[in-house]
Design a protein around this motif. Sequence first.
Motif, mmCIF file in Angstrom:
data_model
loop_
_atom_site.group_PDB
_atom_site.id
_atom_site.type_symbol
_atom_site.label_atom_id
_atom_site.label_comp_id
_atom_site.label_asym_id
_atom_site.label_seq_id
_atom_site.Cartn_x
_atom_site.Cartn_y
_atom_site.Cartn_z
ATOM 1 N N GLN A 54 16.135 15.921 41.632
ATOM 2 C CA GLN A 54 16.005 14.498 41.311
ATOM 3 C C GLN A 54 15.635 13.688 42.546
ATOM 4 O O GLN A 54 14.846 12.733 42.459
ATOM 5 C CB GLN A 54 17.305 13.993 40.703
ATOM 6 C CG GLN A 54 17.554 14.496 39.291
ATOM 7 C CD GLN A 54 18.910 14.070 38.770
ATOM 8 O OE1 GLN A 54 19.917 14.114 39.489
ATOM 9 N NE2 GLN A 54 18.963 13.655 37.510
ATOM 10 N N ILE A 55 16.179 14.047 43.697
ATOM 11 C CA ILE A 55 15.811 13.347 44.938
ATOM 12 C C ILE A 55 14.330 13.562 45.245
ATOM 13 O O ILE A 55 13.629 12.633 45.672
ATOM 14 C CB ILE A 55 16.690 13.821 46.102
ATOM 15 C CG1 ILE A 55 18.134 13.334 45.917
ATOM 16 C CG2 ILE A 55 16.141 13.326 47.443
ATOM 17 C CD1 ILE A 55 19.088 13.806 46.985
ATOM 18 N N ALA A 56 13.829 14.774 45.021
ATOM 19 C CA ALA A 56 12.408 15.043 45.260
ATOM 20 C C ALA A 56 11.527 14.203 44.334
ATOM 21 O O ALA A 56 10.482 13.679 44.758
ATOM 22 C CB ALA A 56 12.122 16.525 45.073
ATOM 23 N N VAL A 57 11.934 14.061 43.071
ATOM 24 C CA VAL A 57 11.161 13.237 42.144
ATOM 25 C C VAL A 57 11.217 11.767 42.558
ATOM 26 O O VAL A 57 10.210 11.049 42.532
ATOM 27 C CB VAL A 57 11.696 13.420 40.703
ATOM 28 C CG1 VAL A 57 10.975 12.479 39.740
ATOM 29 C CG2 VAL A 57 11.525 14.864 40.252
ATOM 30 N N LEU A 58 12.394 11.299 42.949
ATOM 31 C CA LEU A 58 12.536 9.921 43.422
ATOM 32 C C LEU A 58 11.649 9.664 44.633
ATOM 33 O O LEU A 58 10.984 8.624 44.726
ATOM 34 C CB LEU A 58 13.999 9.649 43.777
ATOM 35 C CG LEU A 58 14.285 8.324 44.499
ATOM 36 C CD1 LEU A 58 13.979 7.137 43.594
ATOM 37 C CD2 LEU A 58 15.738 8.275 44.963
ATOM 38 N N ALA A 59 11.611 10.613 45.575
ATOM 39 C CA ALA A 59 10.837 10.428 46.808
ATOM 40 C C ALA A 59 9.344 10.335 46.551
ATOM 41 O O ALA A 59 8.600 9.787 47.379
ATOM 42 C CB ALA A 59 11.128 11.580 47.766
ATOM 43 N N ASP A 60 8.878 10.861 45.397
ATOM 44 C CA ASP A 60 7.449 10.817 45.082
ATOM 45 C C ASP A 60 7.082 9.626 44.206
ATOM 46 O O ASP A 60 5.916 9.456 43.833
ATOM 47 C CB ASP A 60 7.041 12.115 44.373
ATOM 48 C CG ASP A 60 5.536 12.301 44.354
ATOM 49 O OD1 ASP A 60 4.878 12.045 45.386
ATOM 50 O OD2 ASP A 60 4.999 12.672 43.298
ATOM 51 N N SER A 61 8.044 8.768 43.877
ATOM 52 C CA SER A 61 7.760 7.610 43.029
ATOM 53 C C SER A 61 6.994 6.549 43.809
ATOM 54 O O SER A 61 6.973 6.535 45.043
ATOM 55 C CB SER A 61 9.066 7.023 42.488
ATOM 56 O OG SER A 61 9.843 6.478 43.537
#
Length: 306
Positions: free
Chosen positions: A282-289
């Motif tokens: 989830q942190i990886a997805v957040l970082a790519d937003s």
Amino acid sequence: MIARIASLSHRDRITTVGLTITGIWLFLVALFWLLSPGDPDSGGGVGFLVSVAGIVLPIALVWLGVAQARELAVLRAETDDLRHHLSQMRTPCPDEDISESVRMDMPEGVRMSAPEPQPARPAPVARPRPPAPTRAAAPAPAQPDPAEQAEVDPATLIRALNFPDGPDDAEAIEALRQALRDKANSKVLRAAQDVVTLLAGRDVYMDDLPPEPTRPETWRRYAEGGRGSAVAALGGIRQPDALEIAAAMMRDDEIFRDTAHHFLRHVDGLLARLVPKLDDLQIAVLADSRTARAFMLLGRVSGVFG
């Protein structure tokens, strides 16, 4: 242009004051020469130069002040005009299906097929862009009802922070609506939309700024209060043109600088309460937003990451 036209009357008054002061000074100089006793051997060449300097320098100072006052009038008018535009941009339009920031972050083909909004101010002219994966920022949703505020689960909030990929992205639009029911989330999302819109006006698009991968531990360290070199890896946006434009806007544009600092403060609070609830994926997805990309870009040029 509107700001300069609005300042013309004030500039004319400044010019009138300058002409009046100059006329009074020349009248006094002429009166002094007419009434003072003449003595041709009193000063020679040096005396003549002193007399000329005594006449010319006050006039030069008067018109230097006039020029500076005229420029100040233009700057004040432009600042007022920009503040007016920004306040209009922050006010959601009920008839608008897609916000300006959505259209500016869309590739050319998607912008052509999307319904044309009626913005509060003229939209910046978008540059031609090569085909790319279709992603866009947020539609302008309706103002949330405070009575409907409810806690949003992390997955829904992350989807909202990336904004919908277009008017047909019903799942992301619904996530955005849910996130906006929370007052704190609403502030972050609207601040992100302001920043993305202003950057898009200078041809800086979040879809063109893929960040370098960052370990989840670095995000957790930042959420716990780490700053400087301990979280330097978060400055993962390294495109030189985007960094140069953002740094110039932070330095020269007071409106953008205030908006960017407002955005960074709200993202700080968001990360502090959201990141501890997320797993590594989830942190990886957040970082790519898109919101995270704007945060990395502005945090890097502001020195937040050391």
